[in-house]
Design a protein around this motif. Structure first.
Motif, PDB file in Angstrom:
ATOM      1  N   TRP A 175       5.626 -16.463  12.342  1.00 56.78           N
ATOM      2  CA  TRP A 175       5.251 -15.304  11.531  1.00 56.78           C
ATOM      3  C   TRP A 175       5.281 -15.627  10.036  1.00 56.78           C
ATOM      4  N   ALA A 176       6.164 -16.562   9.644  1.00 56.62           N
ATOM      5  CA  ALA A 176       6.308 -16.910   8.232  1.00 56.62           C
ATOM      6  C   ALA A 176       5.390 -18.055   7.811  1.00 56.62           C
ATOM      7  N   GLU A 177       4.740 -18.713   8.770  1.00 58.10           N
ATOM      8  CA  GLU A 177       3.782 -19.777   8.448  1.00 58.10           C
ATOM      9  C   GLU A 177       2.448 -19.097   8.136  1.00 58.10           C
ATOM     10  N   ASN A 178       2.404 -18.483   7.006  1.00 58.99           N
ATOM     11  CA  ASN A 178       1.400 -17.466   6.705  1.00 58.99           C
ATOM     12  C   ASN A 178       1.368 -17.282   5.191  1.00 58.99           C
ATOM     13  N   GLN A 179       0.259 -16.821   4.660  1.00 60.74           N
ATOM     14  CA  GLN A 179       0.203 -16.515   3.232  1.00 60.74           C
ATOM     15  C   GLN A 179      -0.853 -15.449   2.969  1.00 60.74           C
ATOM     16  N   VAL A 180      -0.605 -14.649   1.959  1.00 62.40           N
ATOM     17  CA  VAL A 180      -1.565 -13.624   1.562  1.00 62.40           C
ATOM     18  C   VAL A 180      -2.726 -14.305   0.848  1.00 62.40           C
ATOM     19  N   TYR A 181      -3.944 -13.907   1.185  1.00 63.50           N
ATOM     20  CA  TYR A 181      -5.098 -14.471   0.484  1.00 63.50           C
ATOM     21  C   TYR A 181      -5.012 -14.127  -1.003  1.00 63.50           C
ATOM     22  N   PRO A 182      -5.327 -15.077  -1.873  1.00 64.11           N
ATOM     23  CA  PRO A 182      -5.299 -14.805  -3.313  1.00 64.11           C
ATOM     24  C   PRO A 182      -6.178 -13.600  -3.664  1.00 64.11           C
ATOM     25  N   GLY A 183      -5.624 -12.715  -4.461  1.00 59.45           N
ATOM     26  CA  GLY A 183      -6.371 -11.546  -4.913  1.00 59.45           C
ATOM     27  C   GLY A 183      -6.162 -10.302  -4.081  1.00 59.45           C
ATOM     28  N   ILE A 184      -5.572 -10.451  -2.886  1.00 53.38           N
ATOM     29  CA  ILE A 184      -5.397  -9.301  -1.996  1.00 53.38           C
ATOM     30  C   ILE A 184      -4.430  -8.271  -2.585  1.00 53.38           C
ATOM     31  N   SER A 185      -3.286  -8.715  -3.075  1.00 49.72           N
ATOM     32  CA  SER A 185      -2.283  -7.775  -3.584  1.00 49.72           C
ATOM     33  C   SER A 185      -2.828  -6.949  -4.744  1.00 49.72           C
ATOM     34  N   ALA A 186      -3.509  -7.608  -5.669  1.00 48.95           N
ATOM     35  CA  ALA A 186      -4.075  -6.890  -6.813  1.00 48.95           C
ATOM     36  C   ALA A 186      -5.141  -5.898  -6.352  1.00 48.95           C
ATOM     37  N   MET A 187      -5.969  -6.312  -5.398  1.00 52.01           N
ATOM     38  CA  MET A 187      -7.004  -5.425  -4.877  1.00 52.01           C
ATOM     39  C   MET A 187      -6.395  -4.194  -4.217  1.00 52.01           C
ATOM     40  N   LEU A 188      -5.362  -4.406  -3.393  1.00 46.15           N
ATOM     41  CA  LEU A 188      -4.723  -3.286  -2.709  1.00 46.15           C
ATOM     42  C   LEU A 188      -4.104  -2.314  -3.711  1.00 46.15           C
ATOM     43  N   GLY A 189      -3.535  -2.847  -4.780  1.00 46.41           N
ATOM     44  CA  GLY A 189      -2.949  -1.989  -5.799  1.00 46.41           C
ATOM     45  C   GLY A 189      -3.976  -1.059  -6.412  1.00 46.41           C
ATOM     46  N   GLN A 190      -5.168  -1.576  -6.661  1.00 45.38           N
ATOM     47  CA  GLN A 190      -6.234  -0.749  -7.219  1.00 45.38           C
ATOM     48  C   GLN A 190      -6.746   0.265  -6.198  1.00 45.38           C
ATOM     49  N   LEU A 191      -6.933  -0.195  -4.971  1.00 44.91           N
ATOM     50  CA  LEU A 191      -7.464   0.694  -3.935  1.00 44.91           C
ATOM     51  C   LEU A 191      -6.508   1.833  -3.614  1.00 44.91           C
ATOM     52  N   ALA A 192      -5.210   1.532  -3.599  1.00 44.01           N
ATOM     53  CA  ALA A 192      -4.213   2.536  -3.221  1.00 44.01           C
ATOM     54  C   ALA A 192      -4.171   3.704  -4.200  1.00 44.01           C
ATOM     55  N   GLU A 193      -4.683   3.507  -5.396  1.00 42.30           N
ATOM     56  CA  GLU A 193      -4.720   4.592  -6.370  1.00 42.30           C
ATOM     57  C   GLU A 193      -5.829   5.591  -6.071  1.00 42.30           C
ATOM     58  N   ARG A 194      -6.785   5.184  -5.215  1.00 44.97           N
ATOM     59  CA  ARG A 194      -7.960   6.028  -4.990  1.00 44.97           C
ATOM     60  C   ARG A 194      -8.215   6.366  -3.524  1.00 44.97           C
ATOM     61  N   TYR A 195      -7.688   5.557  -2.608  1.00 41.76           N
ATOM     62  CA  TYR A 195      -7.975   5.750  -1.191  1.00 41.76           C
ATOM     63  C   TYR A 195      -6.694   5.727  -0.366  1.00 41.76           C
ATOM     64  N   ARG A 196      -6.808   6.158   0.879  1.00 45.81           N
ATOM     65  CA  ARG A 196      -5.706   6.052   1.836  1.00 45.81           C
ATOM     66  C   ARG A 196      -5.901   4.746   2.604  1.00 45.81           C
ATOM     67  N   LEU A 197      -4.885   3.889   2.597  1.00 47.54           N
ATOM     68  CA  LEU A 197      -4.996   2.563   3.190  1.00 47.54           C
ATOM     69  C   LEU A 197      -4.127   2.452   4.444  1.00 47.54           C
ATOM     70  N   PHE A 198      -4.652   1.724   5.449  1.00 44.57           N
ATOM     71  CA  PHE A 198      -3.977   1.560   6.733  1.00 44.57           C
ATOM     72  C   PHE A 198      -4.168   0.125   7.220  1.00 44.57           C
ATOM     73  N   VAL A 199      -3.200  -0.377   7.981  1.00 36.99           N
ATOM     74  CA  VAL A 199      -3.356  -1.645   8.689  1.00 36.99           C
ATOM     75  C   VAL A 199      -3.562  -1.324  10.160  1.00 36.99           C
ATOM     76  N   VAL A 200      -4.609  -1.913  10.756  1.00 32.32           N
ATOM     77  CA  VAL A 200      -4.883  -1.743  12.186  1.00 32.32           C
ATOM     78  C   VAL A 200      -5.111  -3.140  12.756  1.00 32.32           C
ATOM     79  N   THR A 201      -4.168  -3.615  13.557  1.00 35.30           N
ATOM     80  CA  THR A 201      -4.195  -4.998  14.033  1.00 35.30           C
ATOM     81  C   THR A 201      -3.814  -5.076  15.504  1.00 35.30           C
ATOM     82  N   SER A 202      -4.383  -6.051  16.209  1.00 36.29           N
ATOM     83  CA  SER A 202      -4.005  -6.264  17.606  1.00 36.29           C
ATOM     84  C   SER A 202      -2.723  -7.089  17.720  1.00 36.29           C
TER      85      SER A 202
END
Length: 230
Positions: free
Chosen positions: A96-123
């Protein structure tokens, strides 16, 4: 200027009225390939199975584990359960820890969260999805995280999206699903949700278009520009 492909055939399914954004996890928010492949290899070693074509291990990124183990190696239900158990043995400790966030994702989510409702849907099992989201400090951006159960129920993306829409009382017409594999696209379309495919993950342009993606985004920057564009 970002480039959006695959939208021409369905010009009425754009983003402007969308208020809810569903994100897949593996191959969309995080680059989880190493952890998943190492977990699969551990399971194969434990089962005394060999994969003659190592590149085929990428098949495990996206679809439910039971389906891929059983179809790829012709395992019985009992042996499939054993293989998944070994996979989770490694994944829960190291993978689970052999993993990394794609560059730019955190900043993008921060902007989106100010305007939209965000959800994670994963198998991915929800218990692991929540651990990964918390580890990378992405939790504050999301209203809800939906994943599969450890008893191998709720693994189908169509079911997961439907469950999230129902539980959170969301309008499918005001929702967009973002993912990198055909399962995300099919799940979205089966629920009347706009489907956006990303090409920086593990799916291909052909795969996503063949299964009905409304939009294709090549990079995280393209995705952010598209989702933030009103």
């Amino acid at each position: 200027m970002f480039k959006v492909e695959g939208a021409e055939a369905r010009p009425d399914r754009g983003l402007p009225s969308r208020k809810n954004i569903f994100f897949d996890l593996d191959g969309t928010l995080t680059d989880s390939g190493s952890g998943i492949i190492n977990s699969v290899q551990y399971a194969l070693d434990k089962m005394a199975l060999e994969e003659p074509h190592p590149e085929e291990l990428f098949r495990f990124i996206g679809p439910p584990l039971h389906h891929t183990f059983s179809t790829r190696y012709g395992l019985t239900n009992t042996d499939t359960d054993k293989a998944v158990g070994f996979y989770r043995e490694y994944f829960s400790e190291k993978g689970w820890a052999e993993n990394q966030v794609y560059p730019g994702i955190s900043a993008m989510l921060g902007q989106l969260a100010e305007r939209y409702r965000l959800f994670v849907v994963t198998s991915k099992p929800e218990v692991f999805a929540r651990r990964i989201i918390a580890h990378f400090e992405l939790g504050p951006f999301f209203e809800n995280i939906t994943g599969s159960r450890l008893d191998n129920t709720m693994t189908d993306k169509t079911e997961l999206i439907r469950h999230t829409l129902s539980t959170c009382e969301l309008d499918p017409a005001a929702t967009i699903m973002v993912g990198d594999r055909k399962y995300d696209i099919m799940g979205a379309r089966n629920n009347g949700v706009t489907a956006a495919g990303v090409l920086y993950g593990y799916g291909t342009e052909t795969e996503l278009l063949e299964h009905g993606a409304d939009h294709l985004l090549r990079t995280v920057s393209d995705l952010g520009g598209f989702l933030l564009n009103e």
